[in-house]
Design a protein around this motif. Structure first.
Motif, PDB file in Angstrom:
ATOM      1  N   TRP A 175       0.751  -1.184  -0.017  1.00  0.00           N
ATOM      2  CA  TRP A 175       0.077   0.010  -0.135  1.00  0.00           C
ATOM      3  C   TRP A 175       0.806   1.259   0.236  1.00  0.00           C
ATOM      4  O   TRP A 175       0.550   2.214  -0.576  1.00  0.00           O
ATOM      5  CB  TRP A 175      -0.882  -0.020   1.240  1.00  0.00           C
ATOM      6  CG  TRP A 175      -1.920  -1.133   0.973  1.00  0.00           C
ATOM      7  CD1 TRP A 175      -2.213  -2.032   1.606  1.00  0.00           C
ATOM      8  CD2 TRP A 175      -3.015  -0.831  -0.077  1.00  0.00           C
ATOM      9  NE1 TRP A 175      -3.723  -2.693   0.808  1.00  0.00           N
ATOM     10  CE2 TRP A 175      -4.023  -1.933  -0.267  1.00  0.00           C
ATOM     11  CE3 TRP A 175      -3.241   0.336  -1.119  1.00  0.00           C
ATOM     12  CZ2 TRP A 175      -5.180  -2.232  -1.200  1.00  0.00           C
ATOM     13  CZ3 TRP A 175      -4.509  -0.026  -2.043  1.00  0.00           C
ATOM     14  CH2 TRP A 175      -5.328  -1.232  -1.915  1.00  0.00           C
ATOM     15  N   ARG A 176       2.157   1.244   0.534  1.00  0.00           N
ATOM     16  CA  ARG A 176       2.947   2.378   0.681  1.00  0.00           C
ATOM     17  C   ARG A 176       3.332   2.732  -0.794  1.00  0.00           C
ATOM     18  O   ARG A 176       3.331   3.969  -1.159  1.00  0.00           O
ATOM     19  CB  ARG A 176       3.914   2.126   1.720  1.00  0.00           C
ATOM     20  CG  ARG A 176       3.824   2.879   2.960  1.00  0.00           C
ATOM     21  CD  ARG A 176       5.353   2.617   3.637  1.00  0.00           C
ATOM     22  NE  ARG A 176       5.930   1.634   3.858  1.00  0.00           N
ATOM     23  CZ  ARG A 176       5.601   0.510   4.724  1.00  0.00           C
ATOM     24  NH1 ARG A 176       4.651   0.654   5.482  1.00  0.00           N
ATOM     25  NH2 ARG A 176       6.170  -0.665   4.710  1.00  0.00           N
ATOM     26  N   GLU A 177       3.626   1.701  -1.460  1.00  0.00           N
ATOM     27  CA  GLU A 177       4.149   2.013  -2.837  1.00  0.00           C
ATOM     28  C   GLU A 177       3.199   2.526  -3.746  1.00  0.00           C
ATOM     29  O   GLU A 177       3.087   3.318  -4.529  1.00  0.00           O
ATOM     30  CB  GLU A 177       4.385   0.561  -3.584  1.00  0.00           C
ATOM     31  CG  GLU A 177       5.785   0.170  -2.948  1.00  0.00           C
ATOM     32  CD  GLU A 177       6.112  -1.299  -3.541  1.00  0.00           C
ATOM     33  OE1 GLU A 177       5.531  -1.970  -4.073  1.00  0.00           O
ATOM     34  OE2 GLU A 177       7.383  -1.796  -3.190  1.00  0.00           O
ATOM     35  N   ARG A 178       1.762   1.833  -3.726  1.00  0.00           N
ATOM     36  CA  ARG A 178       0.390   2.300  -4.502  1.00  0.00           C
ATOM     37  C   ARG A 178       0.198   3.869  -4.039  1.00  0.00           C
ATOM     38  O   ARG A 178      -0.105   4.743  -4.854  1.00  0.00           O
ATOM     39  CB  ARG A 178      -0.744   1.504  -4.078  1.00  0.00           C
ATOM     40  CG  ARG A 178      -0.573   0.027  -4.486  1.00  0.00           C
ATOM     41  CD  ARG A 178       0.041  -0.144  -5.714  1.00  0.00           C
ATOM     42  NE  ARG A 178      -0.070  -1.721  -6.166  1.00  0.00           N
ATOM     43  CZ  ARG A 178       0.707  -2.167  -5.951  1.00  0.00           C
ATOM     44  NH1 ARG A 178       1.874  -2.079  -5.510  1.00  0.00           N
ATOM     45  NH2 ARG A 178       0.895  -3.465  -6.670  1.00  0.00           N
ATOM     46  N   PHE A 179       0.298   4.340  -2.726  1.00  0.00           N
ATOM     47  CA  PHE A 179       0.070   5.392  -2.414  1.00  0.00           C
ATOM     48  C   PHE A 179       1.058   6.538  -2.844  1.00  0.00           C
ATOM     49  O   PHE A 179       0.847   7.807  -3.083  1.00  0.00           O
ATOM     50  CB  PHE A 179      -0.225   5.653  -0.855  1.00  0.00           C
ATOM     51  CG  PHE A 179      -1.501   5.404  -0.347  1.00  0.00           C
ATOM     52  CD1 PHE A 179      -2.584   5.552  -0.771  1.00  0.00           C
ATOM     53  CD2 PHE A 179      -1.546   4.421   0.725  1.00  0.00           C
ATOM     54  CE1 PHE A 179      -3.815   5.250  -0.494  1.00  0.00           C
ATOM     55  CE2 PHE A 179      -2.626   3.936   1.173  1.00  0.00           C
ATOM     56  CZ  PHE A 179      -4.000   4.223   0.843  1.00  0.00           C
ATOM     57  N   MET A 225      -0.718  12.483  -8.756  1.00  0.00           N
ATOM     58  CA  MET A 225      -1.713  13.838  -8.526  1.00  0.00           C
ATOM     59  C   MET A 225      -0.782  14.857  -8.773  1.00  0.00           C
ATOM     60  O   MET A 225      -1.382  15.921  -9.043  1.00  0.00           O
ATOM     61  CB  MET A 225      -2.252  13.737  -6.908  1.00  0.00           C
ATOM     62  CG  MET A 225      -3.157  12.437  -6.845  1.00  0.00           C
ATOM     63  SD  MET A 225      -4.755  12.481  -7.619  1.00  0.00           S
ATOM     64  CE  MET A 225      -5.298  13.964  -6.695  1.00  0.00           C
ATOM     65  N   LYS A 226       0.345  14.921  -8.383  1.00  0.00           N
ATOM     66  CA  LYS A 226       1.363  15.856  -8.751  1.00  0.00           C
ATOM     67  C   LYS A 226       1.547  16.482 -10.139  1.00  0.00           C
ATOM     68  O   LYS A 226       1.662  17.587 -10.564  1.00  0.00           O
ATOM     69  CB  LYS A 226       2.899  15.820  -8.032  1.00  0.00           C
ATOM     70  CG  LYS A 226       2.686  16.134  -6.757  1.00  0.00           C
ATOM     71  CD  LYS A 226       4.186  15.776  -6.015  1.00  0.00           C
ATOM     72  CE  LYS A 226       4.127  15.835  -4.570  1.00  0.00           C
ATOM     73  NZ  LYS A 226       5.372  15.636  -3.843  1.00  0.00           N
TER      74      LYS A 226
END
Length: 109
Positions: free
Chosen positions: A93-97, A104-105
């Motif tokens: 999940w850290r990689e996905r976020f 988003m940037k």
């Protein structure tokens, strides 16, 4: 040497809501007797004993006999198989976020 406990054993033991409640009560105290666990639980002493047997087999609690009483305490490493399994998903999940943040940037600099 004790047999290694699997992730399935731990998950199966904690899947039952009553058993999970018994485990949570033990984990929040230094140690508890079967009588302590039965009091206020709404479950019979024999049912509590069966739940404790499952928790013990899953490596989640250890017992200490003293006279006619048996006291239970949480086994410190009992949740290790579950924690190890969840740690892998933490990386996932850290990689996905991180990827979502980068996207988003790009979209809204």
């Amino acid at each position: 040497m004790p047999e290694a406990v699997s992730l399935n054993d731990v998950m199966r033991a904690l899947a039952d809501p009553t058993r999970r409640s018994v485990y949570e009560r033990i984990a929040s105290a230094e140690e508890m007797s079967v009588a302590d666990l039965t009091r206020g639980s709404g479950v019979s002493q024999s049912a509590v004993s069966q739940h404790l047997k499952s928790l013990k087999q899953a490596g989640l609690v250890v017992e200490r006999p003293e006279g006619r009483n048996v006291y239970y305490r949480a086994q410190p490493d009992g949740l290790a198989p579950l924690a190890d399994w969840m740690a892998g998903y933490g990386v996932f999940w850290r990689e996905r976020f991180d990827a979502l943040r980068a996207l988003m940037k790009e979209i809204d600099p």
